[in-house]
Design an enzyme around this catalytic site. Structure first.
Site, short mmCIF file in Angstrom:
data_model
loop_
_atom_site.label_atom_id
_atom_site.label_comp_id
_atom_site.label_asym_id
_atom_site.label_seq_id
_atom_site.Cartn_x
_atom_site.Cartn_y
_atom_site.Cartn_z
N CYS C 86 10.35 -4.54 -0.15
CA CYS C 86 11.30 -3.66 0.55
C CYS C 86 10.89 -3.51 2.01
O CYS C 86 10.97 -4.45 2.78
CB CYS C 86 11.40 -2.32 -0.18
N HIS C 203 12.09 -3.70 -6.19
CA HIS C 203 10.79 -3.03 -6.33
C HIS C 203 10.10 -3.36 -7.65
O HIS C 203 10.23 -2.59 -8.61
CB HIS C 203 10.99 -1.51 -6.26
N GLU C 205 7.11 -2.86 -8.32
CA GLU C 205 6.11 -1.81 -8.62
C GLU C 205 6.75 -0.58 -9.26
O GLU C 205 6.05 0.29 -9.76
CB GLU C 205 5.34 -1.46 -7.35
#
Ligand SMILES: Nc1ncnc2c1ncn2[C@@H]1O[C@H](COP(=O)(O)OP(=O)(O)O)[C@@H](O)[C@H]1O
Ligand SMILES: [Mg+2]
Lengths: 738, 87, 238, 87
Positions: C86, C203, C205
């Protein structure tokens, strides 16, 4: 300018600081002399409705504020309740209505900034944001501008901070045209012993100001939030937020608190430095001396008056032990923040302002805070409201069976019912990786707490149509609906934070609404056993004598014993759907009446608080036993809308029957689109019907087997057979087509 | 309407001097970190280019001014200025 | 395998990345402050999401000049795996460690949602455990994620196999509807010529646990562990 | 360094013509909805005002040009132009 400088007190001057002649006399009497210009400004700001709670303070005592879980009730920057394992959850809601009416994007953004500072001022890490919004009819261009600005501002600020915005509510009604409402709630989490109070103690301790430089923005903001007609007054006070700076402030402040040398922390909100220092000293029973020339400025040539009353955003005030100062400054420096000593704690109970060592203002702290006048006004219900309430929806022709499908589609498309996805899609709700039930997935948002079994649920609610027609009952509904939503995901409501949005309390009709709503909220909180631990009051939401409907927004935080047991609102595969709660509904104050006939009238649904309590206990009990696959509260739009929503979200149709309900109600419109309190749709798997029936019986809650799930159509025997896709399309596009 | 000419307007929108400009501050600090210590102040605004038809320069000017008032600038916090030339 | 997670003022995905690596992968990870100039002790680097320096001017524009970025460039040059997520992706393009630019979403709105991406290239350390054509479900949350390169560069990237992820429908088709931000050719992630530096808007994560929506992101983060194995072996030899 | 003068630079950054500008389109549509049918095209860019010290106009110009190259514009997608005057 010395303390004793004479000045002529003109009506214009008093108007500028929003004091009445009577209040001015009172100030002179308390002070034993005439205040100077700066002192007058300081008194005016703190005695404004916004800071001084002149009209609401006597009424707010009515709220129950204690309970076994309560760690911090009203009076601090935010309330706190016990979660378990040594953790507390911190919560607070705040309005930013007036600024948002003038500049929707920045007004809403800085509203988020303010409420977040309240949470980390307590030493808690903010973990979620919630927003409660009200606008005029979304068909109008101006309302779209306000709507997009507000939603954009909330998203911008929260997204940048990295705090997920996980829930909220929104309602459109013509009375909000000139006065949109923007209420932002923040939830934080802290170790119980790490909570900080905003109490300046320890004479000689240093007062440190950190964050943004002080500019001329927002002077008289507190006053401006305490007068009518936001658009015409005070255009010049618009503040531009800086979420980037706030993020640094948040991280740095939490780190600084870890050093143990910080005695107190307070955010700077309305009335800026004046209010923050007065409040922190008042709570600590001390005094504070400030040197204005030490305050870093954004602009040259600012007067002490401007410095003391500026509402520049992203600033915090800390009280620090002298021996810890270096450490504190070093941490702020590492975060690229500007922190300076601007004063010290004294023992004389005075707020003293120095300019280059010369005293330019000296006021007893108590005069600014505790001695603020309060008012009890005349309360009278408006005849017009009484007339509206007496409208009998049964005087309208009943709905034709063949129109049910079309009307259902229209209602699903209505801005008050349609999917809120266009809003929450612009809010980051997955950051922090705790969001177990995201917006749109459940009746309330559910967050996990890493490393613990329990979870947190959160939601705001308030149906302003109910509150307009009957403020006391409407406020009860707000508490009932918000807690019910939290119960529907499997959480036990722990505490409430409330935001009381009303018109001009000096008018008897408005004061009546305020008194009634507070009474209603208090009754509901007592009956449901949920204390109020924090809140906010926003009055004077009116323009040219036209007030907003009473809007007591209720924010609830609940606790799930085991976060893995949470339940969503979408039907999950096949199973049986039951309706818990009352089987009769009314069209009074309903979305159906407003949407189809343009009528806001009739009596809102009755609310039996004892039954409400039992329904919520039953739902939680059933969820806890693991037999509930989905739970959805029936609110605006009634039974058919609720069942359609759960079908759409779950992506599964079903076959339902309403004959016995129709018999109980007598009318088709009331049966399918009528509204009632304390109703929840619950899905259980095949085979669990008996258990649920027995539980309902044991809890004394009416229960009705509504239908079975399967297929891709919504079928109501003898009434409706509609493809789910068409309904989903209507519901999903409702807000988006604007 | 016989709109004969084609015009290009350049509109410069900036925050009013007293309004906080976090973006400007960030850019100023960024430039200084890059070694541009001589930079004293930065303000960041919008630069809007418009192409439009209008009978004459005067009309174009009048129209662009009202577009600025209505949509291109937010008078509550922003100032604007524009120039027009034949496109 | 030691993960270094670079934190800039305004980063807000750093903590999530830390959690994903520690809780999801069970690997050691540390936050690295933007003033750090030596990254040699980390086996791979994550540049997390957020709004570095407020994303003022352009996302990632100011962060690119932070002292740590010189070190990142050095490590990237040396072949160390670097993943920009991002805002991290935006920073890497601004720093010219990755091609292209990320522009404001075509919708002009910030978008937070779950999307499907298709794995296009598995010869990077961050995708080597994946299968070409495999679909992953990941969250996105950004306002400036519209990937842009000019036509010539696009052809070049296609030819060189530098497109790593594309936004697709749930059944794997590249359509306009599946494109959440107007990215050219539905590009969600790219790599540098050598393949060790990867950037993507979704994302991974945030997708390390089913309880919060899915764990497909772990498959990306875990891929890099194979490099770790090689590293460990080579160290052992020494 | 004896920097004597104070200068004001105005920098205009715009997306390259080949790059899509959804914001420009949105503004154009917004203007048309308000009745400005004569608007044919709109592009939205950034307007940066800088105040800096420099010995002379030439130095100021050189410095601002390099600020643009390094930070104020992204050459992959943006063009820029600036003017300088004594402040
Ligand atoms: N302003 C908002 N911001 C974020 N989420 C919202 C907002 N308004 C509604 N939502 C979310 O949309 C869903 C439906 O909201 P609402 O219609 O208020 O539910 P209910 O009728 O059950 O109270 C919920 O998940 C809620 O949290
Ligand atoms: Mg609803």
């Amino acid at each position: 300018m010395g303390i004793g400088a004479r000045m002529t007190v003109t009506p214009e001057l008093l108007r500028e600081v929003a004091l009445t002649a009577e209040e001015y006399r009172r100030a002179v009497e308390l002070l034993g002399r005439e205040p100077n210009r700066l002192e007058l400004g300081m008194i005016g700001a703190l005695w404004s409705e916004h800071c001084g709670y002149k009209h609401s303070r006597p009424l707010l005592r009515r709220f129950p504020t204690s309970g076994p879980h309560v760690v911090q009730g009203p009076g601090e920057n935010a309330g706190a309740v016990e979660l378990g394992d040594g953790l507390v959850v911190v919560l607070k809601i705040e309005s930013h209505n007036h600024p948002s009416a003038v500049e929707p994007f920045q007004g809403a953004a800085t509203g988020v900034g303010g409420i977040v500072r309240d949470i980390f001022a307590m030493g808690a890490r903010p973990i979620a944001l919630v927003d409660s919004l009200r606008f005029g009819p979304l068909e109008e261009a101006r309302q779209q501008y306000l709507f997009h600005g507000v939603v954009g501002g909330i998203g911008w600020y929260g997204n940048c901070l990295g705090i997920p915005t996980v829930a909220g509510d929104v309602f459109f009604m013509s009375e909000y045209r000139q006065n949109p409402l923007v209420n932002a709630m923040c939830v934080g989490i802290a170790q119980r012993e790490a909570l900080v109070r905003a109490r300046a103690s320890g004479v000689g301790n240093l007062v440190v100001l950190v964050g943004a430089d002080t500019g001329r923005d927002g002077i008289h903001g507190a006053t401006f939030a305490s007068v009518e007609d936001p658009e015409r007054s005070h255009r010049g006070v618009v503040q531009v937020g800086n979420p980037f700076l706030e993020k640094l402030l948040l991280e740095a402040c939490l780190e600084v608190l870890g050093t143990g040398v910080v005695v107190a922390m307070q955010d700077l909100g309305a009335a800026g430095l004046t209010s923050a220092s007065a409040e922190i000293a008042a709570r600590g029973g001390t005094g504070i001396e400030l040197e204005v020339t030490a305050v870093p400025r954004r602009e040259a040539g600012m007067t002490p008056y401007e410095v003391m009353l500026s509402e520049s955003q992203e600033r915090m005030l800390l009280v620090v032990r002298p021996e810890g100062l270096e450490r504190v400054l070093a941490i702020f420096h590492r975060w690229d923040l500007h922190a300076v000593v601007v004063g010290r704690v004294t023992d004389d109970g005075c707020l003293r302002v120095l300019e280059d060592g010369k005293t330019v203002a000296e006021l007893p702290v108590q005069l600014l805070t505790d001695w603020c006048p309060t008012y009890v006004r005349e309360a009278r219900e408006a005849d017009e409201i009484r007339a509206r309430r007496s409208f009998d929806p049964r005087s309208l022709p009943d709905l034709e069976a063949r129109d049910v499908g079309a009307v259902l589609e229209q209602l699903l498309r209505s801005p008050n019912i349609a999917s809120r996805q266009p809003i929450y899609r612009t809010y980051d709700h997955t950051i922090m990786t705790n969001t177990v039930l995201a917006p749109g997935q459940g009746e309330a948002a559910v967050l996990r707490v890493k490393g613990h079994r329990f979870g947190i649920a959160v939601k705001t609610d308030c149906n302003p149509r109910y509150c307009l027609l009957d403020p006391r009952l409407g406020a009860q509904h707000a508490v009932a609906e918000a807690t019910r939503n939290v119960s529907c995901v499997g959480a036990e409501p722990l505490a409430i934070t409330d935001c009381l949005n009303f018109g001009n309390p000096e008018r008897p009709e408005v004061y009546y609404q305020l008194v009634q709503a507070i009474e209603g909220m208090a009754e509901a909180c007592e009956a449901l056993g949920v204390p109020v631990v924090s809140g906010n009051v926003s009055l004077y939401n009116e323009t040219e004598g036209r007030s907003i409907p009473p809007t007591p927004v209720v924010g609830v935080v609940g606790r799930l014993e085991d976060v893995h047991r949470r339940v969503g609102m979408g039907f999950a595969g096949e199973g049986v759907v039951f309706l818990l709660g009352p089987q009769r509904a009314t069209l009074g104050a309903s979305e159906y009446l407003a949407h189809r006939f343009g009528i806001v009238g009739g009596t809102p649904p009755a609310l039996d608080l004892e039954l409400e309590r039992r329904v919520q206990v039953l739902v939680r009990d059933a969820i806890h036993r693991g037999i509930v696959l989905a739970a959805h509260d029936c609110s605006e739009g009634g039974l058919l809308v609720a069942v359609a929503e759960s079908c759409i979200v779950g992506g599964i149709g079903g076959r339902f029957r309403i004959d016995p309900l129709l018999e109980a109600n007598g009318r088709l419109d009331e049966t399918v689109f009528g509204e009632a309190a304390s109703r929840v749709l619950v899905q259980v798997p095949f085979g669990a019907e008996g258990t649920l029936l027995a539980l309902a019986h044991a809890h004394g809650v009416p229960i009705y087997e509504f239908g079975r799930l399967g297929g891709e159509r919504l079928v109501v025997d003898g009434l409706l057979d509609h493809p789910l896709g068409a309904l989903a399309e209507a519901w999903r596009r409702g807000l988006r087509r604007m | 309407m016989k709109e004969t000419g084609r015009w290009r307007a350049e509109v410069f929108v900036s925050l009013r001097p007293s309004v906080n400009d976090p973006q400007g501050l960030a850019v100023r600090d960024g430039l200084r970190r890059l070694g541009y210590d001589e930079v004293e102040d930065v303000r960041v605004g919008r630069y809007v280019q418009l192409w439009l038809r209008a009978a004459d320069a005067e009309t174009a000017e009048r129209r662009v001014a009202s577009m600025c008032e209505q949509l291109l600038a937010n008078p509550v916090v922003e100032d604007y200025r524009f120039v027009i030339e034949p496109a | 395998m030691r993960f270094g997670i670079v934190t800039f003022p305004g980063s807000n995905g750093d903590h999530d990345a830390l959690m994903a690596v520690r809780m999801g992968l069970g690997q050691p990870a540390e936050l690295v402050w933007h003033t750090e100039t030596d990254l040699s002790s980390y086996d791979c680097l994550l540049i997390p999401g957020g709004f570095s320096y407020g994303d003022y001017l352009r996302a990632g524009a100011i962060a690119r000049f932070a002292p740590v970025m010189e070190a990142v460039a050095r490590e990237a040059e040396a072949g160390k795996p670097v993943l920009g997520i991002c805002n991290g992706f935006q920073i890497l393009t601004e720093a010219h460690l990755l091609p292209g630019a990320l522009l404001r979403n075509a919708s002009l709105e910030f978008v937070c949602d779950w999307v499907w991406v298709r794995v296009e290239q598995t010869r990077t350390p961050w995708t080597q455990r994946l299968v070409p054509g495999e679909l992953l479900r990941l969250p996105i949350a950004h306002g400036e994620g519209r990937y842009y390169v000019d036509e010539t560069t696009l052809k070049e990237l296609e030819r060189a196999g530098q497109i790593v992820f594309r936004y697709v429908t749930a059944d794997g088709r590249v359509t306009a509807d599946a494109n959440p931000n107007g990215s050219i050719a539905n590009i969600a992630g790219v790599c540098n010529g050598r393949g060790n530096v990867v950037g993507l808007m979704p994302h991974p994560e945030r997708a390390f646990d089913r309880l919060v929506g899915g764990d497909d992101g772990l498959r990306i983060l875990a891929s890099v562990l194979d490099v770790g194995l090689t590293l460990a072996r080579s160290r052992g030899v020494r």
